[in-house]
Design an enzyme around this catalytic site. Structure first.
Site, PDB file in Angstrom:
ATOM      1  N   ASP A  21       0.823  -1.203   0.000  1.00  0.00           N
ATOM      2  CA  ASP A  21       0.000   0.000   0.000  1.00  0.00           C
ATOM      3  C   ASP A  21       0.860   1.257   0.000  1.00  0.00           C
ATOM      4  OD1 ASP A  21      -2.355   1.434   0.034  1.00  0.00           O
ATOM      5  OD2 ASP A  21      -2.568   1.366   2.214  1.00  0.00           O
ATOM      6  N   ASN A  69     -10.410  -2.732  -7.094  1.00  0.00           N
ATOM      7  CA  ASN A  69      -9.570  -1.826  -7.881  1.00  0.00           C
ATOM      8  C   ASN A  69     -10.087  -1.627  -9.297  1.00  0.00           C
ATOM      9  OD1 ASN A  69      -6.427  -2.939  -6.371  1.00  0.00           O
ATOM     10  ND2 ASN A  69      -7.785  -1.257  -5.795  1.00  0.00           N
TER      11      ASN A  69
END
Length: 245
Positions: A21, A69
């Protein structure tokens, strides 16, 4: 003494899972487009994979692209898919040099045809490697995986191939995308966020969680070694008391 030398090889986590991340924030801090962060994150992947081999860890799973996503801006998704193809082309040589086998889990048929083809080619080419197995979680979410496993078992039960009373944790786990891979003992998340984000929810039941404020493009093998050393300092009880261990 370096960090690698401080690792107790007799107490290694067999499987490490990572949520990579912070690519977008890293790029933004540098006044760049988000995609620049994703490109830079590839260097971290390469370094961490080599670090896993150095340390002797047998399995590494990387949260590469979630089913959620797909909802990002189309331009970013297209660029990420192109980066996937480019990265696989470039990094297959590195995988071969390090004796690393590539694997992938997720709803892979959602990938663009070219990306899916390159992925399968790399998986096939590296299939005989034995030092470590690196799994890419692509178009993956844990809820998707669990629902798929339930559907498979329901279909088997409808055909009379299995009785509902015969379904236990082992049988259920055998229908997950990670069947045949040991559950992660250590999960690392970068960027200072404290979430699991729909990642390996079943498999992380007893994993040790390690959170670092470093953004993924800044994460290197030394950071991996620090996480392993921290893991080795913990007492893993699995529901027992300290005295029972």
């Amino acid at each position: 003494m370096g960090l690698l030398e401080q690792i107790d090889r007799s107490r290694l986590p067999e499987h490490i899972a990572i949520i990579m991340d912070g690519n977008g924030r890293w790029a933004k801090e540098k006044g760049k487009m988000r995609f620049f962060g994703h490109q830079s994150g590839v260097t971290s992947v390469r370094d961490v994979v080599e670090g896993v081999v150095e340390a002797g860890v047998k399995y590494l799973t990387l949260y590469t692209f979630s089913t959620e996503n797909w909802n990002r801006p189309k331009l970013e998704v297209s660029a990420l898919m192109e980066l996937l193809v480019t990265t696989i082309n470039k990094e297959t040589k590195t995988l071969m040099e390090n004796d690393v086998r590539l694997n992938a889990i997720g709803d892979l048929k959602q990938l663009p045809a070219r990306g899916y083809k390159k992925l399968q080619e790399a998986i096939e080419k590296t299939s005989g490697n034995k030092a470590s197995t690196v799994t890419l979680a692509l178009s993956y979410s844990s809820r998707w995986e669990i629902v798929e496993a339930a559907r498979k078992l329901a279909a088997q039960a409808a055909k009379g191939e299995i009785r509902p009373e015969d379904i236990n944790e082992g049988v259920f786990a055998s229908q997950l995308a990670t069947a045949g891979i040991p559950d992660p003992e250590l999960m690392i998340r970068t960027s200072g966020e404290y979430r699991i984000s729909n990642y390996l929810l079943w498999q992380l039941a007893y994993a040790e969680l390690y959170f670092t404020p470093k953004l993924w493009p800044d994460f290197r093998r030394e950071d991996l070694f620090e996480a392993i050393i921290d893991f080795q300092k913990r007492e893993r009880r699995f529901g027992l008391t300290s005295e029972q261990i």
